[in-house]
Motif scaffolding. Structure first.
Motif, mmCIF file in Angstrom:
data_model
loop_
_atom_site.group_PDB
_atom_site.id
_atom_site.type_symbol
_atom_site.label_atom_id
_atom_site.label_comp_id
_atom_site.label_asym_id
_atom_site.label_seq_id
_atom_site.Cartn_x
_atom_site.Cartn_y
_atom_site.Cartn_z
ATOM 1 N N GLY A 431 0.818 -1.205 0.000
ATOM 2 C CA GLY A 431 0.000 0.000 0.000
ATOM 3 C C GLY A 431 0.852 1.255 0.000
ATOM 4 N N THR A 432 0.190 2.382 0.170
ATOM 5 C CA THR A 432 0.867 3.684 0.185
ATOM 6 C C THR A 432 0.228 4.552 1.259
ATOM 7 O OG1 THR A 432 1.211 3.548 -2.201
ATOM 8 C CG2 THR A 432 1.521 5.690 -1.193
ATOM 9 N N VAL A 433 1.048 5.340 1.948
ATOM 10 C CA VAL A 433 0.531 6.309 2.899
ATOM 11 C C VAL A 433 0.973 7.703 2.484
ATOM 12 C CG1 VAL A 433 0.394 4.734 4.865
ATOM 13 C CG2 VAL A 433 2.503 6.034 4.454
ATOM 14 N N ALA A 452 -3.243 6.063 1.628
ATOM 15 C CA ALA A 452 -3.457 6.633 0.308
ATOM 16 C C ALA A 452 -3.729 5.573 -0.756
ATOM 17 C CB ALA A 452 -2.247 7.477 -0.103
ATOM 18 N N THR A 453 -3.927 4.334 -0.334
ATOM 19 C CA THR A 453 -4.291 3.303 -1.295
ATOM 20 C C THR A 453 -5.678 3.613 -1.848
ATOM 21 O OG1 THR A 453 -3.025 1.717 0.020
ATOM 22 C CG2 THR A 453 -4.532 0.828 -1.635
ATOM 23 N N PRO A 454 -5.865 3.613 -3.187
ATOM 24 C CA PRO A 454 -7.169 3.984 -3.754
ATOM 25 C C PRO A 454 -8.325 3.201 -3.137
ATOM 26 C CG PRO A 454 -5.540 3.807 -5.507
ATOM 27 C CD PRO A 454 -4.873 3.335 -4.247
ATOM 28 N N GLY A 455 -9.334 3.959 -2.693
ATOM 29 C CA GLY A 455 -10.536 3.347 -2.138
ATOM 30 C C GLY A 455 -10.422 2.888 -0.702
ATOM 31 N N VAL A 468 3.063 -0.198 10.285
ATOM 32 C CA VAL A 468 3.395 0.729 9.213
ATOM 33 C C VAL A 468 4.636 1.522 9.617
ATOM 34 C CG1 VAL A 468 2.592 2.668 7.824
ATOM 35 C CG2 VAL A 468 0.980 0.877 8.525
ATOM 36 N N VAL A 469 5.708 1.368 8.861
ATOM 37 C CA VAL A 469 6.963 2.063 9.158
ATOM 38 C C VAL A 469 6.956 3.414 8.436
ATOM 39 C CG1 VAL A 469 9.475 1.980 9.022
ATOM 40 C CG2 VAL A 469 8.168 -0.117 9.445
ATOM 41 N N LEU A 470 7.169 4.486 9.194
ATOM 42 C CA LEU A 470 7.097 5.841 8.669
ATOM 43 C C LEU A 470 8.448 6.534 8.817
ATOM 44 C CD1 LEU A 470 3.784 6.839 10.494
ATOM 45 C CD2 LEU A 470 3.985 6.152 8.094
#
Length: 537
Positions: A431-433, A452-455, A468-470
Motif C-alpha cells: 500500500g501507500t501512505v 493513500a491506497t485507492p478506495g 506501518v513504518v514511517l
C-alpha cells in the motif's frame, strides 16, 4: 513607519499569471486621511461598483445569485481596491491592490489621491521571479505571539515590524525541505485585535524587504451556516461558532465566469460585496470562495481580492477519478492556499450526494484534517443540495462532532500551525501512505498519516494496516523519542538519523494524527537578535 511601499503579491508557480501589484500606504500624519481616486499613467481608474447600479439577481440551484457587474473600462486593469478600506486614521495602513490584465511588464506610475488633494505615487516595476516572500502568518491563541514564514534565497529575516513597531527579539526555524524558507517566532510588539488588519514588514539580512497585511485570526473558525443550522443543543455538541470570525463573499464567481465564458467578469461583484461586509462588520474576515469550477485563470484573478479564501474543491463529486479523490482534494487545497498566501484560508468539505453516495465518515475526517495540516484556519460545513441538512447524513454527525472536539482541544496548536511539507511512502504490504507535516513552534510538530491506497477510506470501517513504518521529518527542537499517537496516547518506537525519524505505527485504519512535542530549549529566545535553532541541523 514607511509611508509607501510597492511590491507584487506573492504567487507560487504561476508563470504568466495576472500580477497583483500592491501599494502599502501608511498615514504618518496627525489627522485622518481618505483616498478618493487612483490613476494609472494619468488615466483615472473607474470602479463599476454595485452601489452604482440597481441590484439584479437570479435563482441558481435554489439560491439567489448576483448578476455580474460590467467590467472596468481600463484596458490594463481588471480590478482594483483598497484593503481594508480607503479611510485611514493616524498610524493606520491600507493596501491599494491593482490586478493587471496582461502578463508581467512595466506599467508606469500609480497615483493615489486623497480628499485634500494630496497625491502619493509609486512607480510600477517589472514583475521578476525570485522576489522575497512572506508565505504564511499565524497567531497564538492568546494573541501575544505570532509566526511568520518567509522565503528569501540565501537570506534570513534581520528585522521584523508589526504595525510599525519593531520586534525586540525573535527566533528563526529553518525548514528541512526548503533551505530558502524559515519560520520566525516573535512576541507581538503592538496591541492587536482579533479580526482586524495587521501590517507586517520584514527586512532580510541582504537588505531586501517584504510587506504583508493580514487580518488577525487567532482561533479556529467552525461554522455551520444556512437554513439547516443545527439546534442549540446540537450546536453546543458540535462546538460550532455562534459568531464566526469569517464568512464567504456571497458571489459564485468561478461558476458565473464559466457560464459567461469571461474570466474575471464577477470581480467587481466580489469587490463591492466585500466592501459592504467590511463596513457592516470591520472585525470579520470576508473570504472569497473557490468552488469546483475554479480554473488556473480564476486562481490568478481572485486570490488576493478579499481578506481570506475558502477552499471548496468537491473532488469526490466533480473530480476525474472518484477512488483517488482524496489526492485530488489535497492538491486543490494546496493550490487554493498558495493563490492567496499569506492570507488565511478556510475549508468547505463536500457533504452532498453526487455520485450515488455521500462521503464516508473516514473520508470526511481525512479531508478536514488534510486541510488543517495544510494550514486551514477553519472548517465551514456546507449543506448545498442537502434538502434536510444534517438529517440527510446521520452517519457523518459523529464524525463532525469528533473533528470539532479535537480541533477545540488542539486549538492552541492549530491556531499557529504552519505547514512545512508532505510526501508519499510505501507500506510493507504493497500500500501507500500520505504524510503531511506542520509546525507549531511554541508547542511541537504534528503529522497526518493517511492510507493513500485507492478506495481505502471508502468503507464504513477502513481496512487496517499493521506495523506501518514511517519516515518523519522531526525537527531538532522536538523530542524525536517522544512521538505520540493522538488516537491512543501511546508513544511510538523511534530511531533518529540525519534529522529524520523512523517510527512504527502498530496499526493504521484510515488516518492518524501523530505529535512530536517541543523541547524546552527549542523555544528559547535571544534578546535583541535571532537564534537560528535549526540551521544546519
Amino acid at each position: 513607519w514607511v509611508p509607501v511601499h510597492g511590491q507584487y503579491a506573492y504567487a507560487r508557480d504561476t508563470p504568466g499569471a495576472n500580477p497583483v501589484f500592491e501599494v502599502y500606504l501608511t498615514n504618518t500624519g496627525r489627522t485622518a486621511r481618505t483616498f478618493t481616486s487612483v490613476t494609472l499613467n494619468g488615466r483615472l481608474l473607474d470602479q463599476p461598483l454595485l452601489a452604482a447600479i440597481l441590484p439584479q439577481h437570479i435563482q441558481l440551484d435554489g439560491a439567489r445569485a448576483v448578476l455580474p457587474v460590467p467590467r472596468s473600462a481600463d484596458p490594463e486593469v481588471l480590478w482594483w481596491d483598497f484593503l481594508p478600506g480607503s479611510e485611514l486614521q493616524p498610524g493606520q495602513t491600507t493596501v491599494l491592490k491593482v490586478l493587471f490584465t496582461g502578463v508581467p511588464r512595466p506599467h508606469g506610475t500609480i497615483v493615489a489621491r486623497d480628499s485634500d488633494g494630496v497625491e502619493t505615487s509609486m512607480r510600477v516595476p517589472r514583475c521578476t521571479p525570485g522576489q522575497p516572500a512572506i508565505t504564511a502568518i499565524t497567531f497564538a491563541r492568546d494573541g501575544g505571539r505570532m509566526f511568520v514564514k518567509t522565503e528569501c534565497p540565501g537570506a534570513l529575516p534581520a528585522a521584523i515590524w508589526v504595525d510599525g513597531r519593531r520586534a525586540a527579539r525573535f527566533a528563526t526555524y529553518a525548514l528541512p525541505a526548503a533551505p530558502q524558507a524559515c519560520i520566525a517566532s516573535l512576541d507581538v510588539p503592538a496591541a492587536l485585535r482579533p479580526g482586524y488588519p495587521v501590517d507586517v514588514r520584514v527586512r532580510f539580512d541582504n537588505g531586501r524587504e517584504r510587506r504583508a497585511m493580514v487580518r488577525m485570526l487567532n482561533r479556529m473558525v467552525l461554522d455551520m451556516p444556512g437554513p439547516h443550522k443545527p439546534t442549540r443543543r446540537l450546536a453546543r455538541e458540535l462546538q460550532v461558532d455562534s459568531e464566526p470570525l469569517a464568512a464567504p463573499v456571497a458571489v459564485d464567481a468561478c461558476c458565473a465566469d464559466l457560464r459567461a465564458d469571461a474570466l474575471g467578469l464577477s470581480a467587481w461583484n466580489v469587490v463591492g460585496i466585500r466592501r459592504q461586509m467590511t463596513r457592516r462588520d470591520p472585525g470579520k474576515l470576508a473570504g472569497f470562495a473557490y468552488c469546483t469550477g475554479a480554473t488556473p485563470g480564476s486562481w490568478r484573478i481572485y486570490g488576493h481580492i478579499a481578506d481570506a479564501v475558502y477552499a471548496k474543491p468537491y473532488r469526490f463529486g466533480w473530480g476525474h477519478v472518484p477512488e483517488n479523490f482524496l489526492d485530488e482534494e489535497q492538491e486543490w487545497i494546496g493550490i487554493t492556499r498558495d493563490t492567496a498566501a499569506p492570507l488565511p484560508f478556510l475549508y468547505i468539505p463536500e457533504r452532498f450526494r453526487k455520485r450515488g453516495r455521500f462521503l464516508r465518515p473516514a473520508e470526511l475526517e481525512a479531508t478536514c484534517w488534510t486541510a488543517v495540516l495544510m494550514g486551514a484556519k477553519g472548517i465551514r460545513y456546507h449543506f448545498g443540495l442537502n434538502a434536510r441538512g444534517l438529517d440527510d447524513t446521520p452517519a457523518l454527525i459523529p464524525s463532525i462532532i469528533a473533528i470539532n472536539r479535537r480541533v477545540r482541544e488542539l486549538e492552541a496548536v492549530l491556531c499557529q500551525l504552519i505547514p512545512v511539507g508532505g510526501d508519499r511512502q510505501p507500506t510493507g504490504d504493497g500500500g501507500t501512505v500520505s504524510v503531511l507535516s506542520a509546525w507549531a513552534v511554541d508547542h511541537g510538530a504534528i503529522f497526518l498519516v493517511r492510507d493513500a491506497t485507492p478506495g481505502a477510506l471508502a468503507e464504513d470501517i477502513p481496512p487496517t494496516r499493521l506495523d506501518v513504518v514511517l519516515t518523519l521529518d522531526v525537527p531538532a527542537w522536538c523530542q524525536s523519542d517522544g512521538i505520540v499517537d493522538l488516537a491512543t496516547g501511546s508513544v511510538l518506537a523511534c530511531n533518529r538519523l540525519s534529522g529524520r525519524a523512523t517510527a512504527t505505527l502498530p496499526a493504521l485504519s484510515g488516518w492518524r494524527l501523530l505529535w512530536a512535542p517541543a523541547l524546552e530549549s527549542g523555544r528559547k529566545m535571544v534578546d535583541g537578535g535571532i537564534m537560528d535553532v535549526q540551521r544546519g541541523g
